[in-house]
Design a protein around this motif. Structure first.
Motif, short mmCIF file in Angstrom:
data_model
loop_
_atom_site.label_atom_id
_atom_site.label_comp_id
_atom_site.label_asym_id
_atom_site.label_seq_id
_atom_site.Cartn_x
_atom_site.Cartn_y
_atom_site.Cartn_z
N PRO A 165 0.83 -1.20 0.00
CA PRO A 165 0.00 0.00 0.00
C PRO A 165 0.87 1.25 0.00
O PRO A 165 1.87 1.33 0.72
N ALA A 166 0.49 2.22 -0.79
CA ALA A 166 1.25 3.47 -0.87
C ALA A 166 0.80 4.49 0.17
O ALA A 166 1.45 5.52 0.34
N ASP A 167 -0.30 4.22 0.87
CA ASP A 167 -0.84 5.19 1.82
C ASP A 167 -0.39 4.98 3.26
O ASP A 167 -0.86 5.65 4.18
N GLY A 168 0.51 4.04 3.50
CA GLY A 168 1.01 3.80 4.85
C GLY A 168 0.15 2.86 5.68
O GLY A 168 0.46 2.60 6.83
N SER A 169 -0.93 2.35 5.10
CA SER A 169 -1.78 1.43 5.85
C SER A 169 -1.11 0.06 5.99
O SER A 169 -0.16 -0.26 5.27
N ALA A 170 -1.62 -0.73 6.91
CA ALA A 170 -1.06 -2.07 7.15
C ALA A 170 -1.26 -2.93 5.91
O ALA A 170 -2.27 -2.87 5.24
N TRP A 171 -0.26 -3.76 5.63
CA TRP A 171 -0.31 -4.68 4.49
C TRP A 171 -0.58 -6.07 5.03
O TRP A 171 0.30 -6.71 5.62
N LEU A 172 -1.79 -6.56 4.85
CA LEU A 172 -2.20 -7.82 5.44
C LEU A 172 -2.10 -8.96 4.44
O LEU A 172 -1.05 -9.13 3.84
N GLU A 173 -3.15 -9.73 4.22
CA GLU A 173 -3.06 -10.90 3.33
C GLU A 173 -2.95 -10.57 1.86
O GLU A 173 -2.49 -11.39 1.07
N ALA A 174 -3.38 -9.38 1.46
CA ALA A 174 -3.37 -9.01 0.04
C ALA A 174 -1.98 -9.22 -0.56
O ALA A 174 -0.97 -8.94 0.06
N GLY A 175 -1.94 -9.73 -1.78
CA GLY A 175 -0.66 -9.93 -2.46
C GLY A 175 0.15 -11.09 -1.91
O GLY A 175 1.36 -11.12 -2.03
N GLY A 176 -0.52 -12.05 -1.28
CA GLY A 176 0.18 -13.25 -0.80
C GLY A 176 0.83 -13.13 0.55
O GLY A 176 1.78 -13.84 0.85
N GLY A 177 0.34 -12.22 1.39
CA GLY A 177 0.92 -12.06 2.72
C GLY A 177 0.71 -13.27 3.61
O GLY A 177 -0.31 -13.94 3.54
N ASP A 178 1.69 -13.57 4.43
CA ASP A 178 1.63 -14.68 5.38
C ASP A 178 1.42 -14.08 6.76
O ASP A 178 2.35 -13.59 7.39
N CYS A 179 0.17 -14.11 7.25
CA CYS A 179 -0.14 -13.49 8.53
C CYS A 179 0.20 -14.37 9.73
O CYS A 179 0.01 -13.97 10.87
N ASN A 180 0.75 -15.58 9.49
CA ASN A 180 1.32 -16.36 10.59
C ASN A 180 2.65 -15.76 11.01
O ASN A 180 3.12 -15.98 12.11
N ARG A 181 3.27 -15.03 10.09
CA ARG A 181 4.51 -14.31 10.37
C ARG A 181 4.19 -12.82 10.29
O ARG A 181 3.54 -12.37 9.36
N ARG A 182 4.64 -12.06 11.25
CA ARG A 182 4.43 -10.61 11.26
C ARG A 182 5.77 -9.91 11.15
O ARG A 182 6.83 -10.46 11.43
#
Length: 92
Positions: A35-52
């Motif tokens: 995200p270009a707006d500084g918001s949190a990058w969660l699962e979108a785009g293949g994020g692994d939320c088991n790892r932070r």
């Protein structure tokens, strides 16, 4: 002592060297699609939320990592004595 050194370019004091900081973002191997707006990058785009994401450095890690741009991922359920978080209070 707090404020012993000059502030960083953002005007913040004492942001490195205490603990590495958890942030809300899920692990992504790079910044492609972030995200270009500084918001949190969660699962979108293949994020692994088991790892932070962990940012910065601590008293326990090499000085080369003592900067806010340093990042790596860790399993959120794993307690590590050198990882913490920063509280923010907005004042108007």
């Amino acid at each position: 002592m707090v404020g012993s050194f000059k502030p960083n370019p953002f005007g913040l004091y004492d942001t490195s060297g205490n603990v590495m900081e958890w942030v809300q973002d899920c692990w992504h191997k790079d910044y492609k699609g972030a995200p270009a707006d500084g918001s949190a990058w969660l699962e979108a785009g293949g994020g692994d939320c088991n790892r932070r994401i962990i940012r910065g450095g601590s008293w326990w890690i090499d000085t080369i990592h003592q900067r806010s741009a340093h990042r790596h991922g860790a399993i959120a359920a794993t307690p590590v004595f050198a990882i913490g978080f920063r509280l923010v209070r907005e004042i108007e």
